[in-house]
Design a protein around this motif. Structure first.
Motif, PDB file in Angstrom:
ATOM      1  N   ASP A  35       0.838  -1.212   0.000  1.00  0.00           N
ATOM      2  CA  ASP A  35       0.000   0.000   0.000  1.00  0.00           C
ATOM      3  C   ASP A  35       0.868   1.256   0.000  1.00  0.00           C
ATOM      4  OD1 ASP A  35      -2.206  -1.544   0.075  1.00  0.00           O
ATOM      5  OD2 ASP A  35      -2.768  -1.114   2.156  1.00  0.00           O
TER       6      ASP A  35
ATOM      7  N   GLY B  10     -11.488   5.063   8.705  1.00  0.00           N
ATOM      8  CA  GLY B  10     -11.438   4.441   7.384  1.00  0.00           C
ATOM      9  C   GLY B  10     -12.477   3.352   7.267  1.00  0.00           C
ATOM     10  N   LYS B  11     -12.253   2.267   7.992  1.00  0.00           N
ATOM     11  CA  LYS B  11     -13.179   1.145   7.934  1.00  0.00           C
ATOM     12  C   LYS B  11     -14.412   1.441   8.789  1.00  0.00           C
ATOM     13  CE  LYS B  11     -13.271  -3.875   8.522  1.00  0.00           C
ATOM     14  NZ  LYS B  11     -14.449  -3.931   9.386  1.00  0.00           N
ATOM     15  N   THR B 143      -9.153   1.940  15.725  1.00  0.00           N
ATOM     16  CA  THR B 143      -8.963   0.714  14.963  1.00  0.00           C
ATOM     17  C   THR B 143      -9.195  -0.488  15.858  1.00  0.00           C
ATOM     18  OG1 THR B 143      -7.524  -0.377  13.346  1.00  0.00           O
ATOM     19  CG2 THR B 143      -6.473   0.414  15.354  1.00  0.00           C
ATOM     20  N   SER B 148      -7.964  -5.988   8.526  1.00  0.00           N
ATOM     21  CA  SER B 148      -8.530  -5.017   7.589  1.00  0.00           C
ATOM     22  C   SER B 148      -8.666  -3.630   8.211  1.00  0.00           C
ATOM     23  CB  SER B 148      -9.869  -5.514   7.034  1.00  0.00           C
ATOM     24  OG  SER B 148     -10.681  -5.988   8.061  1.00  0.00           O
ATOM     25  N   SER B 149      -9.013  -3.568   9.494  1.00  0.00           N
ATOM     26  CA  SER B 149      -9.175  -2.226  10.066  1.00  0.00           C
ATOM     27  C   SER B 149      -7.821  -1.546  10.273  1.00  0.00           C
ATOM     28  CB  SER B 149      -9.988  -2.275  11.361  1.00  0.00           C
ATOM     29  OG  SER B 149      -9.259  -2.865  12.392  1.00  0.00           O
ATOM     30  N   ARG B 151      -5.203  -1.977   8.276  1.00  0.00           N
ATOM     31  CA  ARG B 151      -4.797  -1.527   6.944  1.00  0.00           C
ATOM     32  C   ARG B 151      -5.491  -0.216   6.598  1.00  0.00           C
ATOM     33  NH1 ARG B 151      -5.989  -4.443   1.149  1.00  0.00           N
ATOM     34  NH2 ARG B 151      -4.243  -3.514   0.050  1.00  0.00           N
ATOM     35  N   ASP B 152      -6.799  -0.159   6.869  1.00  0.00           N
ATOM     36  CA  ASP B 152      -7.539   1.063   6.558  1.00  0.00           C
ATOM     37  C   ASP B 152      -7.061   2.224   7.416  1.00  0.00           C
ATOM     38  OD1 ASP B 152      -8.825  -0.541   4.821  1.00  0.00           O
ATOM     39  OD2 ASP B 152     -10.813  -0.399   5.724  1.00  0.00           O
ATOM     40  N   ARG B 155      -4.038   3.736   5.915  1.00  0.00           N
ATOM     41  CA  ARG B 155      -4.405   4.605   4.792  1.00  0.00           C
ATOM     42  C   ARG B 155      -4.859   5.975   5.285  1.00  0.00           C
ATOM     43  NH1 ARG B 155      -6.919   4.487  -0.530  1.00  0.00           N
ATOM     44  NH2 ARG B 155      -5.707   6.213  -1.354  1.00  0.00           N
TER      45      ARG B 155
END
Lengths: 92, 266, 211
Positions: A35, B10-11, B143, B148-149, B151-152, B155
């Motif tokens: 990423d 994000g998530k 988070t 997945s959370s 990673r988001d 971001r």
């Protein structure tokens, strides 16, 4: 049933690293590396074009089949290029 | 001087709204004058967590489109008059408000004398995120210790720095399950923090009380007995600048810390 | 049976029962309007039902009412001869019938979900549920053949006589004209087994069983 469970316990005791925590941590670190190293599409396109220009000096390339991708394998991020060569140019 | 903090992730589903409601309530109970701003236009939820859903007459879009005054749209909390909610519109979408209008709104809230303005950011990185972050000067990232959370969240850290000029966001790791971490079946808070590399503001344990208190519309930070409630109160104190040690759930994480505890008792 | 007098938005309506003899009617009118002549004034509607009236008889009643400062008059009659009589002396049916909010109802079938708004000048009839987070805004009445959990606004343009009716009335909020009522904070209200109606009674929104 009992035996694998016992094995699992032993593995934990000796700190074997294939528990789900370390698996997820590795996966996450990899995906984040990808990423964070994300190359914007226009830059990727430019890189592809320049690579093509350089390589074309020496070999004839099937431009339709040319692929340049960012991929991750074995814990690292790699730029993988698949360049089908049709003919090597004869040096003048 | 008011502080404007956006709570983002994000998530979806990691606990932004629950965190916003609980921090708001905890800060208000510490004597702060707090405004909660629900920026999730079209998917309004903060009112439900606070149990104020049946009092909404005007919403954020009504204020922005000048159908009412800001004061008319602010809903005073029924338990603590220091806490006020500016609800999102449910029947519109994220495009109903733009970042400039958001900034104006926050300026007006500052003039009302709120010491804290907490903005509940919608999930995603589109218009709603841009609106919610436009007026904020601080950011809290929520988070879960789950791939997945995180990673988001990563971001979001990048986007906050690059686009919203919000440096040094603080981290809340929510829904931590100490038993699973102990069994190496879940990332620990340290794992998450190591990966995201931002300052840890708090750790909230998974707690069934969150569900029951949300059912009742009463933020869990009002509960003296709930572990999550205690954790949220600690976060609120840290936001105010107090030094508060992390909740002792971390102490039962590993073998060594348990030893330490034993020594301490004897 | 005695005559009935009703005050409406369009003035006074005087309902004259069919069974009463005309002489009795006249003396009743005399009794009602002779005493309180200052109280009534303005336009009036005479509802004559099935009664057959001669021109002379009708004129007597009108003269009596004019003395009480009433007028102009409209006639609501069912007997063709009475209608004809009325027309001859310049009485016609009320020119514009009272605009009922149910006149142009919007009928919807299905569930109105969170975030959806139904807006209509007239009344709204919904055959289905209105979920929490949904809004139904009507110039007239709101009628829900299902469960109303969202927000219903009846008489949105100021009609305080508008009503909200639901088979299962459990709204987050009800608005009628400029009034707002919300559900109680603690504990959901007991589920009523019968349809209920919300209307303005004495300045407040009141919920009662639909009878």
């Amino acid at each position: 049933m009992a035996f694998p469970l016992f094995l699992e316990k032993i593995e934990k005791l000796f700190g074997r690293t294939d528990n789900s925590r370390s698996v997820v941590k590795n996966r996450l670190q990899l995906v984040l590396m990808h990423d964070r190293a994300d190359i914007p599409a226009p830059m990727m396109e430019l890189m592809r074009a320049e690579l093509l220009a350089v390589l074309s000096k020496y070999v004839e390339i099937d431009q339709q089949q040319l692929e340049v991708n960012l991929e991750r394998a074995d814990g690292t991020i790699a730029l993988i290029a698949n360049i089908p060569i049709m003919r090597v140019r004869t040096v003048d | 001087m008011s502080r404007v903090i956006v709570i983002t992730s994000g998530k979806g589903g990691v606990g932004k709204t629950t965190t916003t409601a609980n921090l708001g309530m905890a800060l208000a109970n510490m004597g702060e004058k707090v405004a909660l701003l629900d920026a999730d236009i079209g998917l309004r939820n903060l009112d439900l967590v606070l149990g104020l859903e049946n009092r909404i007459v005007y919403d954020i879009v009504d204020v922005v489109e000048e159908r009412c005054k800001l004061r008319q749209a602010l809903i005073k909390d029924k338990r603590n008059p220091n806490l006020a909610l500016l609800p999102a519109a449910q029947t519109r979408d994220k495009t109903a408000v733009n970042p400039d209008q958001m900034k104006k709104l926050v300026e007006d809230l500052k003039e009302e004398g709120f010491s804290f303005i907490l903005i509940d950011c919608p999930a995603g990185i589109e218009q709603g995120f841009k609106n919610a972050t436009a007026a904020a000067t601080e950011a809290i990232i929520v988070t879960n210790p789950e791939i997945s959370s995180v990673r988001d969240a990563d971001r979001i850290v990048g986007k906050l720095e690059a686009e919203a000029e919000l440096k040094n966001p603080l981290l809340i790791v929510n829904r931590v399950r100490p038993a699973m971490i102990k069994n190496q079946e879940m990332m620990s808070v340290e794992d998450v923090q190591e990966i995201l590399a931002i300052k840890l503001l708090g750790v909230i344990p998974e707690d069934d009380c969150i569900i029951t208190s949300t059912n009742r519309g009463e933020p869990v930070s009002m509960s003296e007995t709930s572990r999550a409630g205690q954790a949220y109160r600690n976060v609120a104190r840290r936001i105010r600048g107090e030094e508060v040690p992390m909740l002792n759930l971390e102490e039962s994480f590993g073998f060594f810390s348990r030893l330490k505890k034993l020594f301490a008792v004897s | 049976m005695t005559i009935a007098i009703k005050g409406t938005r369009n003035g006074l309506t005087i309902v004259i029962p069919d069974e009463e003899a005309w002489e009795q009617v006249l003396s009743q009118l005399q009794a009602k309007f002779g005493e309180q002549e200052s109280f009534w004034s303005g336009a009036a509607v005479l509802e004559l039902g099935e009664r057959e009236l001669e021109e002379e008889d009708l004129k007597k009643a009108i003269a009596l009412l004019e003395e009480a400062k009433l007028g102009p008059f409209h006639l609501v009659a069912l007997h063709p001869k009475t209608i004809e009589t009325g027309a001859r002396i310049g009485l016609c049916p009320p020119s514009a019938p009272e605009k009922l909010p149910t006149g142009n109802a919007l009928y919807l079938k299905g569930t109105i979900r969170s975030g959806q708004v139904v807006r209509h000048d007239g009344s709204i009839v919904i055959c289905g549920d209105v979920n929490a987070g949904a809004e139904v805004i009507a110039g007239g009445d709101v009628v829900v053949f299902g469960t109303l959990r969202g927000m219903a606004h009846a008489g949105a343009e100021g009609n305080e006589k508008a009503q909200v009716v639901a088979v299962n009335l459990r709204p987050t909020q009800i608005r009628i004209a400029g009034k707002i009522a919300r559900s109680p904070d603690h504990g959901a209200p007991p589920l009523s087994k019968s349809p209920e109606v919300a209307s303005i009674v004495g300045g407040d929104i009141n919920i009662s069983p639909l009878s």
